[in-house]
Design a protein around this motif. Structure first.
Motif, mmCIF file in Angstrom:
data_model
loop_
_atom_site.group_PDB
_atom_site.id
_atom_site.type_symbol
_atom_site.label_atom_id
_atom_site.label_comp_id
_atom_site.label_asym_id
_atom_site.label_seq_id
_atom_site.Cartn_x
_atom_site.Cartn_y
_atom_site.Cartn_z
ATOM 1 N N PRO A 1 0.819 -1.217 0.000
ATOM 2 C CA PRO A 1 0.000 0.000 0.000
ATOM 3 C C PRO A 1 0.852 1.266 0.000
ATOM 4 C CG PRO A 1 -0.805 -1.594 1.608
ATOM 5 C CD PRO A 1 0.501 -2.111 1.109
ATOM 6 N N GLU A 2 0.296 2.342 -0.553
ATOM 7 C CA GLU A 2 1.052 3.592 -0.680
ATOM 8 C C GLU A 2 1.441 4.173 0.666
ATOM 9 O OE1 GLU A 2 -1.117 6.294 -3.096
ATOM 10 O OE2 GLU A 2 -0.947 5.084 -4.938
ATOM 11 N N ASP A 3 0.638 3.944 1.709
ATOM 12 C CA ASP A 3 0.936 4.532 3.013
ATOM 13 C C ASP A 3 1.853 3.646 3.859
ATOM 14 O OD1 ASP A 3 -0.812 2.490 3.488
ATOM 15 O OD2 ASP A 3 -2.197 3.656 4.743
ATOM 16 N N THR A 4 2.485 2.653 3.238
ATOM 17 C CA THR A 4 3.360 1.734 3.957
ATOM 18 C C THR A 4 4.643 2.436 4.405
ATOM 19 O OG1 THR A 4 2.516 -0.189 2.788
ATOM 20 C CG2 THR A 4 4.701 -0.392 3.777
ATOM 21 N N ILE A 5 5.043 2.159 5.645
ATOM 22 C CA ILE A 5 6.300 2.654 6.197
ATOM 23 C C ILE A 5 7.238 1.461 6.333
ATOM 24 C CG2 ILE A 5 7.375 3.836 8.151
ATOM 25 C CD1 ILE A 5 4.523 4.955 8.744
ATOM 26 N N SER B 1 -0.440 0.900 14.734
ATOM 27 C CA SER B 1 -0.223 0.498 13.349
ATOM 28 C C SER B 1 -0.194 -1.014 13.267
ATOM 29 C CB SER B 1 1.074 1.101 12.804
ATOM 30 O OG SER B 1 2.170 0.714 13.613
ATOM 31 N N SER C 1 1.743 -0.072 8.426
ATOM 32 C CA SER C 1 0.811 0.934 7.920
ATOM 33 C C SER C 1 -0.080 1.415 9.057
ATOM 34 C CB SER C 1 -0.053 0.328 6.799
ATOM 35 O OG SER C 1 -1.170 1.139 6.525
ATOM 36 N N PRO C 2 -0.508 2.688 9.038
ATOM 37 C CA PRO C 2 -1.449 3.175 10.064
ATOM 38 C C PRO C 2 -2.850 2.607 9.922
ATOM 39 C CG PRO C 2 -1.039 4.877 8.410
ATOM 40 C CD PRO C 2 -0.085 3.756 8.120
ATOM 41 N N ARG C 3 -3.110 1.948 8.807
ATOM 42 C CA ARG C 3 -4.429 1.347 8.618
ATOM 43 C C ARG C 3 -4.468 -0.004 9.329
ATOM 44 N NH1 ARG C 3 -5.471 -0.195 3.804
ATOM 45 N NH2 ARG C 3 -3.414 0.125 2.876
#
Length: 609
Positions: A187-191, A214, A321-323
């Motif tokens: 996912p794009e919001d992956t850290i 997270s 991810s924060p999701r």
């Protein structure tokens, strides 16, 4: 009346065409891929249909000669099957289902169970694509199973079917995998965060609490190429929030018991593993008050050549991810309690070890109700003597199912695998791990321990929702085992020492195996906060998993165990695949018959008009 007959025939023809089913055609995308040789000359793609029990392969080789792909066993290529094909200089294609009579000789099978989908040659590659059933009734065809499969690949530099050891390769692959990192996008919001060893070893891992709640979604090994063959395994443990963390430097399994804390496995990597991505609804929760605030990174090395001055920076790359995902995952460690009771005799063709888990105390030790455990994946682990493992589930005294197994275990291919369907474990169930070893190449006892030359018998179950139980493992009463072998022992240490007095004949090996299974097991249950409780139990019998039906051969011999009515099934009209494609083309003879029938009907209709 004639129109009705004509319409009826057209309907039958349509039904006949549709009954051919759908399969992976010559241009369909195949989801999985591997290079088969160190030089990356041979590239394999494959896909499968679990319901139809058919697998499709596409082998691409940098050669203008013949190519071959099949399956063999762990000890010899003789008897292995090999589907071969190529394109002659005049453009004609040859293709055949064969087997190895000896290391150098191929012979065509009496039953041709592979179906060609495409065979082309260009200026660089010869590419062969074919499908075959998981299990044919031809004894020359090795089964495709959910175990580790040793894929046999070979090629020639011309069209002479001669095997050359330099162009023949065997690679262990888990063919029937459920998901694969190649399928899934990050996912794009992956850290991304790297947990790694620095230039200094041993290494104390600093804590890096997440700044927000997270969820981990993917893990990948970080291996320094120069030393990757020395890394035995990498484990990340969660520390209980009530744990008293040690300071300074010490061995993982040294005299200071504080350095054995933090034993709740979160994730891990072992030899041969690749990156792993969790199912979409499951992740590792970090950053909330209920989550562990500290972790321990553990790396084991196998420096057999005693190379000096090695500085390593291997570790684990974490994607998060924060999701938040729907379920927080946990890991339950099962098997034989590794040290100090585990032993395996030398010179054993086969020796079985068992580790029992009884779950009736889980709720009491968890400190809260334990929901039913939903198992979705697993990781198997023995060392070099391991040949197979399985985890079996029992409920109310009866065997319920085999949760996971690998009858062709390969130490060099240890990877996290997903189950085809999630398995439910209820409080009160019993779980049994069986490990099969072979020590024909050893002259002394093999003991349980962390070294590669020691042994382990472990299965890690990946499940949700998470609870506080970290491990549930068993070990046999070694005093009973010693007495059954005619040795005196009054405590566990004397029992283990007595094993060195045994002359390990085949008879004594079997006697020891029988005693280990019949002895009472002590079951050790641990929580993330290092709470430990023991119980006892007995090893139940394991009913073997029945083998599924084979596809009836077009020739050759049916295996003796398949001659019962339920032992084989007729080959389908078409071999369906796992992906979308158009209907299968009908054979030329069928088309000619259909064309003749339609011409006759049209002529009849014209005469009637």
């Amino acid at each position: 009346m004639t129109y009705a007959l004509f319409f009826h025939l057209l309907l039958l023809l349509a039904l006949a065409t549709s009954s051919q089913g759908h399969r992976l055609g010559p241009k369909s995308r195949l989801r999985y891929s591997r290079f088969l040789d160190p030089s990356n000359v041979m590239f394999l793609r494959w896909d499968f249909d679990l319901e139809a029990e058919v697998i499709t392969f596409e082998l691409q080789v940098q050669t203008a000669g013949w190519v071959g792909l099949g399956v063999t066993d762990r000890y010899t290529n003789v008897g292995g099957d090999l589907v071969v094909g190529g394109v002659l200089p005049d453009g004609n294609v040859y293709f055949s289902d064969q087997h190895l009579v000896d290391e150098d000789t191929l012979e065509e099978d009496g039953s041709q169970d592979a179906e060609l989908q495409g065979l082309v040659e260009d200026a660089v590659y010869t590419t062969m694509r074919f499908s075959r059933p998981f299990r044919s009734c031809d004894p020359h065809d090795q089964d495709i199973t959910s175990d580790t499969v040793r894929v046999l690949a070979a090629y020639g530099q011309d069209d002479t079917l001669t095997l050359n050891p330099e162009h023949t390769f065997v690679k262990s692959i888990f063919l029937l995998q459920i998901v694969h990192p190649d399928d899934l996008d990050v996912p794009e919001d992956t850290i991304i965060h790297d947990l790694e060893i620095t230039d200094v070893w041993p290494f104390t891992l600093p804590s890096h609490p997440a700044p927000f709640p997270s969820s981990h979604s993917r893990l990948a090994p970080l291996l320094v190429p120069t030393f990757s063959t020395m890394v035995h395994h990498i484990l990340v443990y969660a520390c209980g929030n009530a744990s008293a963390l040690p300071t300074g430097i010490s061995d993982c399994y040294g005299a200071d018991p504080a350095f054995s804390l933090c034993s709740q496995v979160i994730v891990g990597w072992a030899v041969g593993g690749t990156s792993y991505q969790f199912p979409d609804d499951v992740g590792i929760s970090i950053g909330t008050p209920l989550d562990p605030q500290w972790i321990r990174l553990e790396i084991h090395y196998s420096n057999f050549h005693n190379l000096p001055g090695i500085h390593d920076s291997s570790g684990i790359r974490v994607y998060y991810s924060p999701r938040l995902r729907r379920y927080d995952m946990g890991v339950l460690q099962l098997g034989f309690f590794t040290f100090p009771i585990h032993f395996i005799p030398p010179g054993a063709q086969s020796f079985l070890s068992y580790g029992l888990c009884k779950t009736q105390k889980f709720e009491e030790m968890n400190g809260a109700p334990v929901p039913d455990i939903q198992v979705y994946g697993y990781l198997l682990h023995t060392h070099l003597a391991g040949r197979s493992l399985q985890a079996v589930q029992y409920r109310n005294g009866s065997q319920l199912r085999t949760i996971c197994k690998d009858d062709s275990y390969d130490f060099n291919l240890q990877e996290t695998r997903d189950l085809p369907a999630r398995v439910e474990i209820k409080p009160g169930d019993e779980l049994l791990v069986e490990c099969h070893y072979q020590t024909l190449d050893r002259e002394s006892l093999t003991f349980g321990g962390p070294s590669t030359i020691n042994e382990m018998c472990l299965i890690f179950l990946f499940y949700y929702p998470r609870n506080n139980i970290s491990s549930c493992m068993g070990y046999h009463d070694i005093i009973y085992v010693a007495h059954e072998l005619g040795e005196e022992a009054s405590d566990s240490m004397e029992g283990m020492m007595a094993m060195n007095n045994i002359e390990w004949t085949p008879e004594n090996i079997k006697k020891a195996e029988k005693a280990c299974k019949e002895a009472q097991q002590t079951v050790i249950i641990k929580t993330i906060d290092e709470v430990v409780e023991n119980t006892t139990g007995w090893i139940p019998d394991i009913m073997p998993t029945p083998r599924g039906p084979c596809l009836e051969s077009t020739g050759g011999k049916v295996e003796p165990q398949d001659k019962t009515p339920a032992g084989f099934r007729a080959s389908p009209v078409a071999l369906p695949g796992a992906g979308p494609s158009g209907p299968r083309a009908l054979p030329l003879a069928t088309l000619l018959v259909m064309q003749g029938a339609l011409s006759w009907l049209l002529a009849t209709l014209q005469a009637t008009d």
